[in-house]
Scaffold this motif. Structure first.
Motif, PDB file in Angstrom:
ATOM      1  N   SER A 124      48.680 -10.237 -40.981  1.00 53.59           N
ATOM      2  CA  SER A 124      50.004 -10.869 -40.715  1.00 53.59           C
ATOM      3  C   SER A 124      49.987 -12.494 -41.201  1.00 53.59           C
ATOM      4  CB  SER A 124      50.745 -10.952 -39.606  1.00 53.59           C
ATOM      5  OG  SER A 124      51.024  -9.298 -39.343  1.00 53.59           O
ATOM      6  N   ASP A 125      48.817 -12.954 -41.027  1.00 53.54           N
ATOM      7  CA  ASP A 125      48.564 -14.398 -40.911  1.00 53.54           C
ATOM      8  C   ASP A 125      47.571 -14.533 -42.153  1.00 53.54           C
ATOM      9  OD1 ASP A 125      47.903 -16.986 -40.305  1.00 53.54           O
ATOM     10  OD2 ASP A 125      46.584 -16.931 -38.792  1.00 53.54           O
ATOM     11  N   VAL A 126      48.216 -14.495 -43.331  1.00 57.71           N
ATOM     12  CA  VAL A 126      47.698 -14.618 -44.683  1.00 57.71           C
ATOM     13  C   VAL A 126      46.959 -15.985 -44.883  1.00 57.71           C
ATOM     14  CG1 VAL A 126      48.101 -14.324 -46.898  1.00 57.71           C
ATOM     15  CG2 VAL A 126      49.455 -12.995 -45.765  1.00 57.71           C
ATOM     16  N   ALA A 127      47.551 -16.819 -44.196  1.00 59.76           N
ATOM     17  CA  ALA A 127      47.133 -18.207 -44.631  1.00 59.76           C
ATOM     18  C   ALA A 127      45.614 -18.504 -43.912  1.00 59.76           C
ATOM     19  CB  ALA A 127      47.792 -19.298 -43.703  1.00 59.76           C
ATOM     20  N   SER A 128      45.113 -17.414 -43.213  1.00 59.25           N
ATOM     21  CA  SER A 128      43.792 -17.829 -42.360  1.00 59.25           C
ATOM     22  C   SER A 128      42.818 -16.679 -42.992  1.00 59.25           C
ATOM     23  CB  SER A 128      43.813 -17.393 -41.098  1.00 59.25           C
ATOM     24  OG  SER A 128      44.693 -18.433 -40.524  1.00 59.25           O
ATOM     25  N   ILE A 129      43.259 -16.304 -44.282  1.00 59.66           N
ATOM     26  CA  ILE A 129      42.016 -15.224 -44.812  1.00 59.66           C
ATOM     27  C   ILE A 129      40.565 -16.136 -45.357  1.00 59.66           C
ATOM     28  CG2 ILE A 129      43.731 -13.711 -45.931  1.00 59.66           C
ATOM     29  CD1 ILE A 129      43.175 -15.258 -48.501  1.00 59.66           C
ATOM     30  N   GLY A 130      39.511 -15.359 -45.100  1.00 61.00           N
ATOM     31  CA  GLY A 130      38.269 -16.023 -45.176  1.00 61.00           C
ATOM     32  C   GLY A 130      37.659 -15.719 -46.624  1.00 61.00           C
TER      33      GLY A 130
ATOM     34  N   ALA B 148      46.368 -18.857 -34.590  1.00 62.16           N
ATOM     35  CA  ALA B 148      46.000 -19.984 -33.976  1.00 62.16           C
ATOM     36  C   ALA B 148      47.323 -20.009 -33.091  1.00 62.16           C
ATOM     37  CB  ALA B 148      45.730 -21.269 -34.737  1.00 62.16           C
ATOM     38  N   GLY B 149      46.757 -20.281 -31.749  1.00 61.98           N
ATOM     39  CA  GLY B 149      47.917 -20.472 -30.568  1.00 61.98           C
ATOM     40  C   GLY B 149      47.762 -21.674 -29.966  1.00 61.98           C
ATOM     41  N   GLY B 150      48.011 -22.828 -30.944  1.00 59.71           N
ATOM     42  CA  GLY B 150      48.031 -24.176 -30.405  1.00 59.71           C
ATOM     43  C   GLY B 150      46.488 -24.928 -30.518  1.00 59.71           C
ATOM     44  N   THR B 151      45.450 -24.089 -30.473  1.00 62.69           N
ATOM     45  CA  THR B 151      44.199 -24.589 -30.538  1.00 62.69           C
ATOM     46  C   THR B 151      43.456 -24.124 -31.957  1.00 62.69           C
ATOM     47  OG1 THR B 151      43.289 -22.603 -29.512  1.00 62.69           O
ATOM     48  CG2 THR B 151      43.958 -24.545 -27.811  1.00 62.69           C
ATOM     49  N   ALA B 152      42.178 -24.453 -32.068  1.00 65.26           N
ATOM     50  CA  ALA B 152      41.953 -24.125 -33.227  1.00 65.26           C
ATOM     51  C   ALA B 152      41.518 -22.518 -33.280  1.00 65.26           C
ATOM     52  CB  ALA B 152      40.375 -24.835 -33.531  1.00 65.26           C
ATOM     53  N   ASP B 153      41.136 -22.028 -32.085  1.00 65.62           N
ATOM     54  CA  ASP B 153      40.871 -20.737 -32.146  1.00 65.62           C
ATOM     55  C   ASP B 153      41.984 -19.726 -32.207  1.00 65.62           C
ATOM     56  OD1 ASP B 153      39.200 -18.646 -31.879  1.00 65.62           O
ATOM     57  OD2 ASP B 153      38.505 -19.057 -29.851  1.00 65.62           O
ATOM     58  N   GLU B 154      41.976 -18.620 -32.593  1.00 59.45           N
ATOM     59  CA  GLU B 154      43.124 -17.505 -32.449  1.00 59.45           C
ATOM     60  C   GLU B 154      43.033 -16.811 -31.337  1.00 59.45           C
ATOM     61  OE1 GLU B 154      43.022 -16.287 -37.367  1.00 59.45           O
ATOM     62  OE2 GLU B 154      41.131 -15.778 -36.118  1.00 59.45           O
ATOM     63  N   VAL B 155      44.319 -16.294 -31.296  1.00 55.91           N
ATOM     64  CA  VAL B 155      44.669 -15.602 -29.792  1.00 55.91           C
ATOM     65  C   VAL B 155      44.330 -14.182 -29.875  1.00 55.91           C
ATOM     66  CG1 VAL B 155      46.679 -15.387 -28.651  1.00 55.91           C
ATOM     67  CG2 VAL B 155      46.553 -17.633 -29.718  1.00 55.91           C
TER      68      VAL B 155
END
Lengths: 688, 688
Positions: free
Chosen positions: A155-161, B331-338
Motif C-alpha cells: 500500500s505504501d508505494v512511496a516507500s519502495i526500495g 511511517a508513523g510519525g517517526t522515520a521508522d515504519e509501524v
C-alpha cells in the motif's frame, strides 16, 4: 404488523410488475451494446474457466484466451485511435468488467496486460514510447508485468526500495534491488509469460556539479526475459508466487534486479525526465503532487474492480435466488414442501444483498461516467481527477467486500449444492477474495476517503468562518452531538412524536427525504466528531499525532464506509428517477428503500446513541424491512433476471431448472403413489 | 479516554505476564496428552496437505493417509475394547479434531470412515453387526459411505425418498431409489473408494396378514462395489460429485439403487427390527422419538466440527498475529515504519477474534465432556442426551461461522501474503466453508436450539403456574418489554444514573455479574417475546401456524445465536476461574471482557431499544473495548503462542520469522546508507 400468510411467490394480477427487459437495459447502462457484445464473448466455452484445472494448464489457457481476445475481439478501445484504438476509456472498462463472468483470471490477466502494463506506457510515457513500445504491448507481442508492489511495500508505494540511478557516462539507468524486501512481488505475467516489465523505482540522478538527488518513484520500461528462450535476461531474477487462493490462471511472481541497465529513454517520462547530462525536470514541481498524479493515472484498475465485483455479486444472486425459487425443504403446515425463498430467513439473507447489488450497479455506472469524463479529456481538471480518485477509493472497497459477503451468503443459501464447484459460487469467492486487498487495500482506501472528508470539512469550516463568521452556529447545528449525547433531546422529542402512531413513523422511513437525511446526517456528524477529536494533532509531535490518528482509525474507516454507502444510495435514487414504467418504478422503489433501511438497521445503535432515532422508531426500521422483504418476494426472480445473465453466463446446474425438474418428478411420484392406493401406511397413522 | 501514545508491543516490567506454557496446558484441556500425540502426527509432512495438488492425486493421498493412521496410530479409541478399541469417546474426538491442522480433508474423510460409517454400525447395529461388519470397517478393509443425505433432502432427513421394503419370501430388504431427487448425494467415499455403505431408507414391511407399513428411516448395510475391480455391484449406480470448493481430498459422490437386495440381517437393528415373517418391532414406541434417537447417535459429527473449527480459527490467528507483529507499513510519525499490530484498526480486526477463539475453545471442552459422559454411559439419560444435542446444535454453528469470519479476516489482514496458498489461510477458508452447512445446516441447527429454548420457557411458565400461581407477576418481570418499548423507563433511569460518571459505568461493564446479566437477560427477553408472538399459533391452522413461525424465523435464529454466545461466555468464565497464575488470570480476564463486550457491542441496538443500556453507557461499551484492545496489545503474541501450534503445524512462511528478517535487513540497509553519508538527497528536502 406481520401477516399470518406467506407472501406469494409470484405477483398477483393487481400487483405492480417489473418490466424485466426495460430494467435490464437500464442496468446495462450507457455502454449496454458494448456490455452485450462482451457477454457474447463470455458465452464461448473457450473463454470459460474450468473449475479444478491444474494451475499450469490454467495459466496457459488464460494466456491463449488473451491472444484470442487480442486477435478477434475489441480489446483495444482505450488506446489512441492512431494506434488502432478508439479513445474510448469508459467503454473499454465496461467490456473488461464483463470478462469476470468468463473467468476472473481472464479479467485480471487482461487487466495486467492492457489496464496496467500497456496503460502505464500510454499514460506515464510520451510519444516515443507510444510509437516504439506501445504497439507490441497492445498486441501482446510483449506480455508485460506491472512491477510496482514489492514484498516489503504494498500500500505504501512511496516507500519502495528498488532504485534506478542515472549514469550520465553511458546515458543509462541502473535498476537495482538493494535487499530482499525490495523484490517486486505478486506481479501477473512475472512468473512465466512476461518478457518486459514497467518497473517502479526511485529515480536518482545528479545534475552536473550537483549532489545526487532522489526524485522519488518513477516508472521504467525494462525487458526481463528473452522472448525466444523464456530465460531471464542477465541481472534479472525471480520466483514463482506459486498456488494462490484463487486467480490461478495468472502467473504471479517476483522479480529482482542486479544493476540492470536500460537506456535513458526507457524512463516513462511524462511527469519527470532526465536530460542526457543528468538534469532532472518535471512539469509538476511538488514531488508529492507528482507522485499522486502518476499513481492517479492507474485509477482505472480500481474502477474496473468495482464493476467486476458488482457483476460477480449479481451472478451469485441470480444463481442463489433461482435455486431458492425451485428448491423445497421441509413441509410448511401442508403436505407440500416449502420453497426456500418462502422462508423468512432465506429472504432476509438474500434480498438485502439483491438491493445492495442494485445500488452497487447504479453507483458504478456513475463512477464509469466520471472516469470517462476525466480520461477522455472532456473534463480533465485536477478537481475532477481528485473527485474521481475519491469516488473510486470509496466504491471499490464497498463493492468488493459486498461481493465476498454476497457470494458467501449465496453459497451457504445453496447448501451442499453451493459447495460443488460446478455451481460457480466457491470459485467466485476464491477468485474475488484478493479484490479486497489488491489495487489498494480496502482499509487503506477508506482512510484516503476519510482524509478527503476531513479536508472538505475543514475547508467548509474555513469558508464559513471567512464568509459568514457564524462558525459557532454551524458547530451547534452539526457538531453538537458529543455534548448532547448524555441528554438525547432529539430522541426524547421523537419518542413523544412516535407514541401511538407506528404507521406514520413507517411512512416517514419510506420517505426518500428521510432516508437521505438519516444517511447524510450520519456521515456529517461522524466527520465533524472526528475533526473535533483530531484537532489537537496540529499541536502535537508527529509521533503523538500519528498515535492520535491511530486511536481514531476505526472511526475514520467507519466514516468512509458510511460515506460510500450514502453515495451508493444517492446513485440508486438517481437511477430510480429514470425508470418510467410505473410497476418497475414501484418495485424498484421498494428495493431502494430496502437498501436504505438495511444501512440504517446495520448502524441502528449509532442512530439511537446519537438521538437520531427513538427506540420506537428504531423498531419500525426492522419491521418495515420485514414488510419490504414480503413485498419483494414475488418479484425476486424478476429482479435477478434483470441482471441479464443467461445460462451460458451463470453455468450453474442448480440455476438451470434441473432442480425444478427434480422437485416436479418427486412430487409427481408421491402424488401418483397416493392416488394408486399403493402407498404404505405411515406407522404414526397406525398408532394414532 | 484514549491516550496519545501507541500501546507498547511487549509488556513492561510492571505489567502482568502470561504464563504461556501453563495457559497452553489449560487450553489443551483434559485430553492434553492425546491432543499432543495427535499434533505429533500432524507434524509429519506425509499427513500434510499439498496446496494446489490435483484432485485425483489428493484423493489417493488422503486414502493412503487414512491407511497409515489405521495401521500406525491410535484411531480406534472410540470403539469397544473387545474389538481393540478403548471405549474412549471424548478422547477419540479430541484426537480427530487435531487432524484439521494436517489437512481438513483428512479430518473429514477419517470422520466419514470412523465417525459415521463404522460408528453407525456400532451405534445403530447390534452384536451380530459388531462381530461381522465392524472389524473391517474399523480397519479400513471396507472403506464405507454414510448414505443419508439425498439430492432432494439434506436437513430434512425424515423426508428422504429411498425405500427398503422387506420381502418375507426371500428374507431380504429391497433397497430402491424411486426418483432422481432420492439419489444419495455428497457422500464421502462414494465416488471412488467405498465398497459398502450404510444406507438410510424408509423401512416398509408387512406383518403376516397386515397392510404394508412405512416405519420411517432406518439404516441398512449395503455392499456397493466389488472390492477387487472397484466396479459397482449389480443394481448400484452413482456419479462423482466432481470438484468442490474445498475438501478435495475426499471423493464425494452420488449413489442410487435399483431394487438392490440385502439380507434381512443387514438392517442395523438396535432401534427397530423386522422378524423373518415381516413383523416390525422396536424398543421405542413413538416413531418420532425413535427417529431422533437414531439421529442422536450421530451427534459426534457436530461435536468434532465444533472442535475442528475452533482449531482452524486458532491457527489462522496464530499466523495473522505473528505476521502483524513483524510486518511494517507506513511511517508513523517517526522515520521508522509501524508494525501492523500497532494500528488501531488492525487490533480491532484481530484481537476480538482471538477472544472468540478462546471462548470457543473453553466451550468446546465442556461440549466434549458432555459428549463423553453420555457416550461412555456414565451419564446416559434422555435428558442428558437432549442437553448434549442442544449444546452441539448451539456451538457448532457458532464456531464454524466464527472460523470462516476469522480465517477470512486473517487472510485480509495479511494482504497479498495472505492470498498465497503457502500461507494456509485461503486453503483453510476453502476447506472449512462447508462446515457451516453440513452435519446440520447452521441455520437449521439454530432453529432446533430456539425450539428447545421456547419449550423450556413454556415448561417454566407451566411450572410457575402450577407451583406458585403468580404467572402475572413473572410476565410483568420478564416479558414486559414489548409493552414497555415505547416508554423506555429502565433506560431513562440509567441515563440519569450514568450522568457525569463514565468511570463508574466502565467499572460496571468490567464486572462479571454485569456482563452475565446483559447476556442472559437478552436471551430471556428474546425468548419471552417470541413465546408471546408465537402463542396464537396454537389456535391456527397448520398452514397459518407455519407462516407465523416463518414470520419470526429470523428472531428465532437470533435468539439461538444469543444463547450460544452466552454459553460460550459462561464456559470462558468457568475456564478463567481455573487459572491460578495472577498475571495470566489478569490478561485472560481482559480477553474474557473483550469477548463479552464485543457481544454486547454487536447487539448494541437491541440493548438500547429494550432499555437495557442508556446511550451514555452504550458509548462506554465501545470505549472500554478500545481500552481493552490497547491493554491486550502487548500480550497478543503470548495469547496466540498459547494455542500451542509450532511452525510444523502452521507451516506458513509469513509466520516463520521470515518477515522479521526481511524487515531487519531493509532497516539495516537504510541505516547504513544514512550512516555512510552515501544516501541521495530526497528532492523535497532540496526544495524545502
Amino acid at each position: 404488523m406481520t401477516t399470518t400468510d406467506r407472501p406469494p411467490a409470484r405477483p398477483a394480477a393487481a400487483d405492480p410488475r417489473v418490466d424485466v427487459p426495460a430494467l435490464e437495459e437500464l442496468l446495462l447502462g450507457r455502454y449496454a451494446d458494448l456490455r452485450r457484445s462482451a457477454r457474447a464473448i463470455v458465452a464461448d466455452p473457450d473463454f470459460q474457466k474450468i473449475e479444478g484445472q491444474p494451475v499450469a494448464e490454467h495459466r496457459e489457457r488464460v494466456l491463449a484466451q488473451l491472444r484470442r481476445l487480442e486477435s478477434e475481439h475489441d480489446v483495444l478501445r482505450a488506446f489512441p485511435s492512431r494506434h488502432g484504438g478508439s479513445d474510448d476509456h469508459g467503454g473499454s472498462l465496461a467490456r473488461f468488467e464483463e470478462l469476470v463472468a468468463a473467468d476472473p483470471s481472464l479479467q485480471i490477466k487482461a487487466g495486467v496486460q492492457w489496464g496496467l502494463f500497456a496503460s502505464a506506457i500510454l499514460h506515464l510515457g510520451t510519444e516515443r514510447h507510444h510509437d516504439t513500445l506501445l504497439p507490441d504491448a497492445m498486441h501482446l507481442q510483449v506480455p508485460g508485468a506491472f512491477a510496482m508492489t514489492e514484498t516489503g511495500h504494498g500500500s505504501d508505494v512511496a516507500s519502495i526500495g528498488t532504485t534506478a540511478e542515472y549514469d550520465a557516462g553511458t546515458q543509462e539507468f541502473v535498476i537495482h534491488t538493494p535487499f530482499r524486501g525490495a523484490w517486486k512481488d505478486y506481479l501477473g505475467n512475472a512468473a512465466l509469460h512476461g518478457t518486459a516489465a514497467v518497473v517502479f523505482a526511485k529515480l536518482i540522478t545528479a545534475a552536473p556539479g550537483q549532489p545526487r538527488v532522489d526524485h522519488g518513484v518513477h516508472a521504467f520500461y525494462v525487458p526481463i526475459r528473452d522472448p525466444r528462450t523464456g530465460e531471464f535476461l542477465p541481472g534479472v531474477g525471480g520466483e514463482d508466487d506459486g498456488v494462490k487462493g484463487g486467480l490461478n490462471g495468472i502467473d504471479n511472481g517476483r522479480l529482482h534486479f542486479d544493476h540492470v541497465r536500460v537506456p535513458r529513454t526507457h524512463l516513462l517520462n511524462r511527469y519527470g525526465d532526465v536530460a542526457p547530462d543528468g538534469t532532472y525536470s518535471s512539469p509538476i514541481a511538488s514531488p508529492g503532487r507528482r507522485f499522486f498524479t502518476m499513481l492517479g493515472t492507474l485509477v482505472q484498475g480500481r474502477v474496473s474492480l468495482d464493476g467486476a465485483a458488482a457483476n460477480a455479486s449479481k451472478m451469485a444472486l441470480a444463481i442463489a435466488v433461482t435455486y431458492a425459487n425451485q428448491r423445497r425443504q421441509f413441509a410448511g403446515g401442508t403436505a407440500d414442501e416449502v420453497v426456500l425463498l418462502d422462508y423468512g430467513q432465506h429472504r432476509r439473507r438474500l434480498l438485502p444483498l439483491v438491493a445492495e447489488a442494485y445500488a452497487a450497479t447504479f453507483a458504478h455506472e456513475e463512477l464509469l461516467a466520471a472516469f470517462d469524463e476525466v480520461f477522455s479529456g472532456r473534463g480533465d481538471t485536477p478537481e475532477k481527477r481528485e473527485d474521481l480518485e475519491t469516488l473510486a477509493a470509496a466504491l471499490k472497497p464497498t463493492s468488493t467486500w459486498a461481493a465476498l459477503r454476497t457470494v458467501q451468503t449465496a453459497r451457504e443459501a445453496c447448501g451442499g449444492q453451493g459447495f460443488l464447484a460446478e455451481n460457480r459460487l466457491t470459485g467466485l469467492h476464491a477468485d474475488l477474495d484478493v479484490y479486497v486487498t489488491f489495487e489498494g487495500d480496502n482499509t487503506v482506501l477508506y482512510q484516503l476517503v476519510a482524509k478527503r472528508l476531513l479536508g472538505d470539512y475543514a475547508a467548509s469550516l474555513k469558508a464559513l468562518q471567512s464568509d459568514r463568521g457564524d462558525l459557532a452556529r454551524f458547530v451547534v447545528d452539526k457538531v453538537a452531538d458529543a455534548a448532547l449525547h448524555r441528554t438525547p433531546l432529539v430522541r426524547a422529542v421523537q419518542t413523544l412524536g412516535d407514541r401511538g402512531d407506528a404507521r406514520r413513523s413507517v411512512g416517514q422511513l419510506r420517505d426518500e427525504a428521510t432516508q437521505r437525511e438519516l444517511l447524510t446526517d450520519r456521515v456529517e456528524a461522524m466527520v465533524a466528531q472526528l475533526a473535533q477529536a483530531l484537532a489537537p494533532a496540529r499541536r502535537m509531535s508527529p509521533e503523538k499525532a500519528a498515535a492520535l490518528f491511530d486511536a481514531h482509525q476505526h472511526e475514520l474507516i467507519e466514516a468512509a464506509r458510511a460515506h460510500a454507502e450514502r453515495v451508493q444510495w444517492e446513485a440508486f435514487t438517481r437511477g430510480l428517477a429514470r425508470v418510467e414504467d410505473p410497476g418497475t418504478r414501484q418495485v424498484l422503489t421498494w428495493v431502494r428503500d430496502l437498501f436504505g433501511l438495511t444501512l440504517v438497521e446495520r448502524n441502528l445503535a449509532w442512530y439511537l446513541i446519537h438521538g437520531r432515532l427513538s427506540a420506537g422508531r428504531a423498531r419500525t426500521v426492522t419491521s418495515y424491512i420485514e414488510r419490504l422483504l414480503e413485498r419483494l418476494r414475488p418479484h425476486a426472480q424478476d429482479l435477478v433476471d434483470a441482471f441479464g445473465y443467461g445460462p451460458e453466463h451463470l453455468r450453474a446446474p442448480i440455476a438451470s431448472g434441473a432442480e425444478a425438474q427434480r422437485q416436479d418428478e418427486a412430487r409427481a411420484y408421491l402424488r401418483s403413489q397416493r392416488a394408486s392406493g399403493d402407498a404404505p401406511v405411515p406407522e404414526k397413522h397406525l398408532k394414532g
